[in-house]
Write a protein that holds these residues in place. Structure first.
Motif, short mmCIF file in Angstrom:
data_model
loop_
_atom_site.label_atom_id
_atom_site.label_comp_id
_atom_site.label_asym_id
_atom_site.label_seq_id
_atom_site.Cartn_x
_atom_site.Cartn_y
_atom_site.Cartn_z
N CYS A 39 -26.04 -27.75 -5.99
CA CYS A 39 -25.58 -26.36 -6.06
C CYS A 39 -24.14 -26.30 -5.59
O CYS A 39 -23.79 -26.81 -4.53
CB CYS A 39 -26.45 -25.47 -5.17
N CYS A 40 -23.28 -25.69 -6.39
CA CYS A 40 -21.88 -25.62 -5.99
C CYS A 40 -21.37 -24.18 -6.09
O CYS A 40 -20.19 -23.95 -6.32
CB CYS A 40 -21.04 -26.58 -6.81
N ARG B 214 -24.24 -28.38 -10.46
CA ARG B 214 -23.51 -29.43 -11.18
C ARG B 214 -24.14 -30.77 -10.83
O ARG B 214 -24.18 -31.14 -9.65
CB ARG B 214 -22.05 -29.40 -10.77
#
Ligand code: ZN
Length: 464
Positions: free
Chosen positions: A443-444, A439
């Motif tokens: 990196c999520c 997002r």
């Protein structure tokens, strides 16, 4: 009320570019339509100025590849995380029968278990037998029915004990004539590979400069020709991995015109790099099979892509470190083969293909997503932006650019073929089944976000 609405972007599919919003519900695409026409959602992503692409599919990657008692530098988590930063939402790896005591089914089960709980992206693999006995080939119908409808056979690497013989290839092609599915080949003439390699070794010409001369175009073309004949003789369905030269392309053109069921990919490095790299001080890093080719071959491949003869551009990613590469001591016969490429494939094809005017954006989407999905039996769940498909999406900023270096990438591999080059386009946000992997460049997701993709022989379409 939708879960998520992607607004104000330009949706690009293999069919064209559209000023559409995309609505997501339950991990799937619920609706597409003109800006502002889709109603409300719990969450909205503004995609103004961005391209909205289907998630990239890389149908040819080697993760955690064995080498001299160890493995290549990235593992199932780090490799797929890095791939996600390159807009990839599904990878196809290989279940290689390294342990010949294991059946193909056991080999596939092992590969699946290695990805489970680790992979950031969705994943699948091609079954890759190293035994040529009838019992091994007889496993293919079961695998085809069980969600792994594609195989890859090595036509070379006898000295690494990985080669399938022509009888096994015939038999495997016969299976696909009867059961559907697809037999891919690594097409290089093994006897020629061994013969030339021995010749060059005898006279001490083993520096990287000699590598493309040793594995020259006809080494590949002979095997491509033979594989095409075997497909013709059996009525089987053939996929040529990493087609890299003009001679092979000519064979493909003739075979497809004759109605032989053959499909081909090339890899991003054969379109963007050439054999002059072997004369650089770091030339050994670029050793991969087939080798990088001449500038004339590169141009021929672009023509093949434009014609639609080559329908897929994969990475053939193999993440060897500088240390792995250096272990060959600048001798091409001892240097591990392969280039890292999952994270940079999209930006490289965008930069070298779209920005130069060689291909259109819809062609890029076809080559990197829609065609791999169709050919390997994942369509319409993957590879398109239409109601019912998985919400695997990339918000792509076409104006972003970056000078490539290992530091700005997200892989443990400590070098990159595009080091120092400016590549355009960035996957800013990447959704996998509606959930953000990346997002706004962060990196999520966690390891294990990706799932095994069960593919169907009935959905495999070579007329794409
Ligand atoms: Zn490969």
């Amino acid at each position: 009320m939708f879960d998520l609405l992607i607004r104000n972007g330009t949706v690009v599919t293999a069919q064209g570019s559209f000023p559409w919003d995309v609505a997501i519900q339950g991990g799937k695409i619920a609706a597409t339509g003109p800006h502002g026409s889709l109603g409300q959602a719990k969450e909205v992503l503004d995609a103004a100025g961005k391209l909205v692409l289907p998630g990239m599919i890389d149908p040819h990657v080697h993760i955690h590849h064995p080498f001299k008692g160890g493995y290549s530098a990235d593992d199932f988590a780090t490799a797929t995380r890095s791939a996600a930063f390159g807009g990839v939402t599904t990878v196809c790896d290989f279940a290689i029968q390294w342990d010949k005591e294991k059946t193909l089914a056991e080999t596939c089960a092992l590969r699946r278990s290695q990805f489970e709980g680790q992979s950031y992206t969705d994943f699948t693999f091609h079954a890759c037998p190293t035994r040529s006995d009838p019992e091994t080939v007889a496993e293919l119908p079961g695998l085809i029915a069980g969600g792994v409808p594609s195989a890859k056979l090595y036509m070379t690497y006898s000295r690494q004990d990985r080669m399938s013989d022509d009888a096994a290839l015939c038999e495997a092609l016969k299976v696909t004539a009867a059961h559907g599915g697809l037999v891919g080949v690594h097409a290089e003439n093994d006897a020629m590979c061994c013969y030339y390699s021995d010749q060059y070794q005898r006279v001490g010409k083993t520096s990287p400069h000699y590598f493309p001369l040793c594995k020259h175009n006809l080494v590949e073309a002979e095997a491509v020709n033979r594989a095409i004949y075997l497909a013709k003789a059996t009525g089987g369905r053939l996929y040529i991995f990493h087609l890299s030269c003009r001679e092979s392309l000519d064979l493909l053109r003739t075979a497809r015109a004759e109605g032989v069921q053959v499909y081909a990919e090339t890899c991003i490095h054969y379109l963007t790099l050439d054999d002059t790299y072997y004369d650089r001080p770091d030339g050994a890093q670029f050793i991969c099979s087939p080798p990088l080719r001449s500038k004339a071959d590169v141009e021929a491949l672009w023509e093949g892509v434009r014609e639609g003869l080559i329908g897929v551009v994969s990475s053939d990613h193999c993440g060897f470190s500088l240390e792995n590469k250096a272990s060959g001591c600048n001798d091409f016969t001892a240097t591990p083969n392969g280039l890292p490429g999952m994270e940079t494939r999209l930006a490289a094809l965008y930069t070298y293909g779209v920005r130069t005017g060689r291909i259109s954006l819809p062609q890029l989407v076809a080559l990197l997503s829609t065609n791999p999905a169709r050919v390997f039996g994942m369509y319409p769940h993957k590879g398109d932006i239409r109601p019912g498909s998985d919400a695997d999406l990339v918000l792509f900023d076409p104006e972003a650019s970056a000078v490539i270096s290992p530091e700005i990438l997200h892989s443990p591999v400590d070098w990159n073929p595009y080091d120092g080059q400016e590549l355009y386009g960035r996957a800013e946000t990447v959704l996998l089944r509606g959930e953000a992997l990346i997002r706004d460049g962060v990196c999520c997701a966690a390891p294990g976000a990706g799932r095994f993709v069960e593919r169907r022989a009935e959905d495999m379409d070579l007329n794409t």
